[in-house]
Design a protein around this motif. Structure first.
Motif, PDB file in Angstrom:
ATOM      1  N   MET A   1       0.838  -1.176   0.000  1.00  0.00           N
ATOM      2  CA  MET A   1       0.000   0.000   0.000  1.00  0.00           C
ATOM      3  C   MET A   1       0.886   1.243   0.000  1.00  0.00           C
ATOM      4  SD  MET A   1      -3.090  -0.844   2.597  1.00  0.00           S
ATOM      5  CE  MET A   1      -2.439  -2.202   3.565  1.00  0.00           C
ATOM      6  N   ASN A   2       0.512   2.193  -0.815  1.00  0.00           N
ATOM      7  CA  ASN A   2       1.283   3.424  -0.823  1.00  0.00           C
ATOM      8  C   ASN A   2       0.590   4.505   0.013  1.00  0.00           C
ATOM      9  OD1 ASN A   2      -0.705   4.593  -2.403  1.00  0.00           O
ATOM     10  ND2 ASN A   2       0.422   4.324  -4.310  1.00  0.00           N
ATOM     11  N   GLU A   3       1.274   5.609   0.131  1.00  0.00           N
ATOM     12  CA  GLU A   3       0.807   6.697   0.995  1.00  0.00           C
ATOM     13  C   GLU A   3      -0.542   7.262   0.547  1.00  0.00           C
ATOM     14  OE1 GLU A   3       2.595  11.003   2.358  1.00  0.00           O
ATOM     15  OE2 GLU A   3       3.969   9.449   1.679  1.00  0.00           O
ATOM     16  N   GLN A   4      -0.700   7.501  -0.745  1.00  0.00           N
ATOM     17  CA  GLN A   4      -1.949   8.089  -1.241  1.00  0.00           C
ATOM     18  C   GLN A   4      -3.130   7.155  -1.032  1.00  0.00           C
ATOM     19  OE1 GLN A   4      -2.338  11.329  -2.348  1.00  0.00           O
ATOM     20  NE2 GLN A   4      -4.459  10.748  -1.991  1.00  0.00           N
ATOM     21  N   PHE A   5      -2.924   5.855  -1.220  1.00  0.00           N
ATOM     22  CA  PHE A   5      -3.995   4.883  -0.993  1.00  0.00           C
ATOM     23  C   PHE A   5      -4.458   4.933   0.454  1.00  0.00           C
ATOM     24  CE2 PHE A   5      -5.268   0.654   0.470  1.00  0.00           C
ATOM     25  CZ  PHE A   5      -6.365   0.437  -0.343  1.00  0.00           C
ATOM     26  N   LEU A   6      -3.524   4.981   1.391  1.00  0.00           N
ATOM     27  CA  LEU A   6      -3.882   5.017   2.805  1.00  0.00           C
ATOM     28  C   LEU A   6      -4.627   6.303   3.157  1.00  0.00           C
ATOM     29  CD1 LEU A   6      -0.642   3.489   4.325  1.00  0.00           C
ATOM     30  CD2 LEU A   6      -2.893   2.414   4.177  1.00  0.00           C
ATOM     31  N   ILE A   7      -4.197   7.424   2.589  1.00  0.00           N
ATOM     32  CA  ILE A   7      -4.881   8.699   2.838  1.00  0.00           C
ATOM     33  C   ILE A   7      -6.310   8.632   2.301  1.00  0.00           C
ATOM     34  CG2 ILE A   7      -4.930  11.148   2.209  1.00  0.00           C
ATOM     35  CD1 ILE A   7      -1.802  11.000   2.267  1.00  0.00           C
ATOM     36  N   ASP A   8      -6.477   8.083   1.095  1.00  0.00           N
ATOM     37  CA  ASP A   8      -7.815   7.945   0.520  1.00  0.00           C
ATOM     38  C   ASP A   8      -8.699   7.047   1.376  1.00  0.00           C
ATOM     39  OD1 ASP A   8      -7.055   9.579  -1.572  1.00  0.00           O
ATOM     40  OD2 ASP A   8      -6.685   7.917  -2.966  1.00  0.00           O
ATOM     41  N   GLN A   9      -8.133   5.966   1.905  1.00  0.00           N
ATOM     42  CA  GLN A   9      -8.889   5.057   2.758  1.00  0.00           C
ATOM     43  C   GLN A   9      -9.319   5.754   4.052  1.00  0.00           C
ATOM     44  OE1 GLN A   9      -9.307   1.196   2.648  1.00  0.00           O
ATOM     45  NE2 GLN A   9      -9.690   2.094   0.645  1.00  0.00           N
ATOM     46  N   ILE A  10      -8.429   6.540   4.637  1.00  0.00           N
ATOM     47  CA  ILE A  10      -8.754   7.274   5.875  1.00  0.00           C
ATOM     48  C   ILE A  10      -9.918   8.228   5.614  1.00  0.00           C
ATOM     49  CG2 ILE A  10      -7.908   8.999   7.521  1.00  0.00           C
ATOM     50  CD1 ILE A  10      -5.104   7.646   7.151  1.00  0.00           C
ATOM     51  N   ILE A  11      -9.847   8.955   4.511  1.00  0.00           N
ATOM     52  CA  ILE A  11     -10.916   9.894   4.159  1.00  0.00           C
ATOM     53  C   ILE A  11     -12.236   9.152   3.959  1.00  0.00           C
ATOM     54  CG2 ILE A  11     -11.725  11.469   2.355  1.00  0.00           C
ATOM     55  CD1 ILE A  11      -8.724  12.282   2.031  1.00  0.00           C
ATOM     56  N   MET A  12     -12.182   8.011   3.275  1.00  0.00           N
ATOM     57  CA  MET A  12     -13.392   7.238   3.025  1.00  0.00           C
ATOM     58  C   MET A  12     -14.013   6.745   4.336  1.00  0.00           C
ATOM     59  SD  MET A  12     -13.937   3.580   1.135  1.00  0.00           S
ATOM     60  CE  MET A  12     -13.171   2.758   2.526  1.00  0.00           C
ATOM     61  N   TYR A  13     -13.198   6.152   5.208  1.00  0.00           N
ATOM     62  CA  TYR A  13     -13.731   5.616   6.464  1.00  0.00           C
ATOM     63  C   TYR A  13     -14.264   6.724   7.373  1.00  0.00           C
ATOM     64  CZ  TYR A  13     -12.110   0.875   5.535  1.00  0.00           C
ATOM     65  OH  TYR A  13     -11.938  -0.366   5.001  1.00  0.00           O
ATOM     66  N   LEU A  14     -13.583   7.866   7.412  1.00  0.00           N
ATOM     67  CA  LEU A  14     -14.081   8.960   8.238  1.00  0.00           C
ATOM     68  C   LEU A  14     -15.379   9.536   7.677  1.00  0.00           C
ATOM     69  CD1 LEU A  14     -10.792  10.790   9.231  1.00  0.00           C
ATOM     70  CD2 LEU A  14     -12.225   9.299  10.646  1.00  0.00           C
ATOM     71  N   GLY A  15     -15.486   9.605   6.348  1.00  0.00           N
ATOM     72  CA  GLY A  15     -16.724  10.061   5.733  1.00  0.00           C
ATOM     73  C   GLY A  15     -17.888   9.125   6.026  1.00  0.00           C
ATOM     74  N   GLN A  16     -17.618   7.815   5.956  1.00  0.00           N
ATOM     75  CA  GLN A  16     -18.655   6.843   6.277  1.00  0.00           C
ATOM     76  C   GLN A  16     -19.026   6.905   7.752  1.00  0.00           C
ATOM     77  OE1 GLN A  16     -17.228   3.023   4.957  1.00  0.00           O
ATOM     78  NE2 GLN A  16     -17.834   3.400   2.845  1.00  0.00           N
ATOM     79  N   HIS A  17     -18.022   7.131   8.602  1.00  0.00           N
ATOM     80  CA  HIS A  17     -18.300   7.231  10.036  1.00  0.00           C
ATOM     81  C   HIS A  17     -19.166   8.453  10.328  1.00  0.00           C
ATOM     82  CE1 HIS A  17     -17.825   6.941  14.338  1.00  0.00           C
ATOM     83  NE2 HIS A  17     -17.336   8.162  14.373  1.00  0.00           N
ATOM     84  N   GLN A  18     -18.860   9.563   9.670  1.00  0.00           N
ATOM     85  CA  GLN A  18     -19.641  10.779   9.876  1.00  0.00           C
ATOM     86  C   GLN A  18     -21.072  10.595   9.379  1.00  0.00           C
ATOM     87  OE1 GLN A  18     -18.092  14.192   7.837  1.00  0.00           O
ATOM     88  NE2 GLN A  18     -19.246  15.617   9.096  1.00  0.00           N
ATOM     89  N   ARG A  19     -21.222   9.905   8.278  1.00  0.00           N
ATOM     90  CA  ARG A  19     -22.555   9.746   7.687  1.00  0.00           C
ATOM     91  C   ARG A  19     -23.381   8.652   8.374  1.00  0.00           C
ATOM     92  NH1 ARG A  19     -23.984   8.652   1.368  1.00  0.00           N
ATOM     93  NH2 ARG A  19     -26.225   8.925   1.599  1.00  0.00           N
ATOM     94  N   PHE A  20     -22.757   7.500   8.615  1.00  0.00           N
ATOM     95  CA  PHE A  20     -23.496   6.351   9.120  1.00  0.00           C
ATOM     96  C   PHE A  20     -23.185   5.985  10.569  1.00  0.00           C
ATOM     97  CE2 PHE A  20     -22.801   5.442   4.516  1.00  0.00           C
ATOM     98  CZ  PHE A  20     -24.100   5.657   4.104  1.00  0.00           C
ATOM     99  N   GLY A  21     -22.084   6.521  11.098  1.00  0.00           N
ATOM    100  CA  GLY A  21     -21.669   6.123  12.446  1.00  0.00           C
ATOM    101  C   GLY A  21     -21.028   4.749  12.395  1.00  0.00           C
TER     102      GLY A  21
END
Length: 53
Positions: A1-21
């Motif tokens: 995994m590269n740095e950009q992939f991990l950053i994108d994953q963090i953004i995705m999971y935080l967005g899902q957490h904010q939306r769905f908990g």
């Protein structure tokens, strides 16, 4: 995994957490943050976040 992939994953999971908990999204975002920290060689997650902001 590269740095950009991990950053994108963090953004995705935080967005899902904010939306769905849910503990799963929170835990996965933290896990990806820890993987990113290890990849770039920071001593802790806080120093990594300060660098990115």
């Amino acid at each position: 995994m590269n740095e950009q992939f991990l950053i994108d994953q963090i953004i995705m999971y935080l967005g899902q957490h904010q939306r769905f908990g849910g503990k799963h999204n929170e835990i996965m975002a933290y896990n990806r943050l820890e993987q990113l920290r290890a990849l770039v060689g920071h001593r802790d997650a806080e120093s990594l976040l300060e660098l990115r902001l």
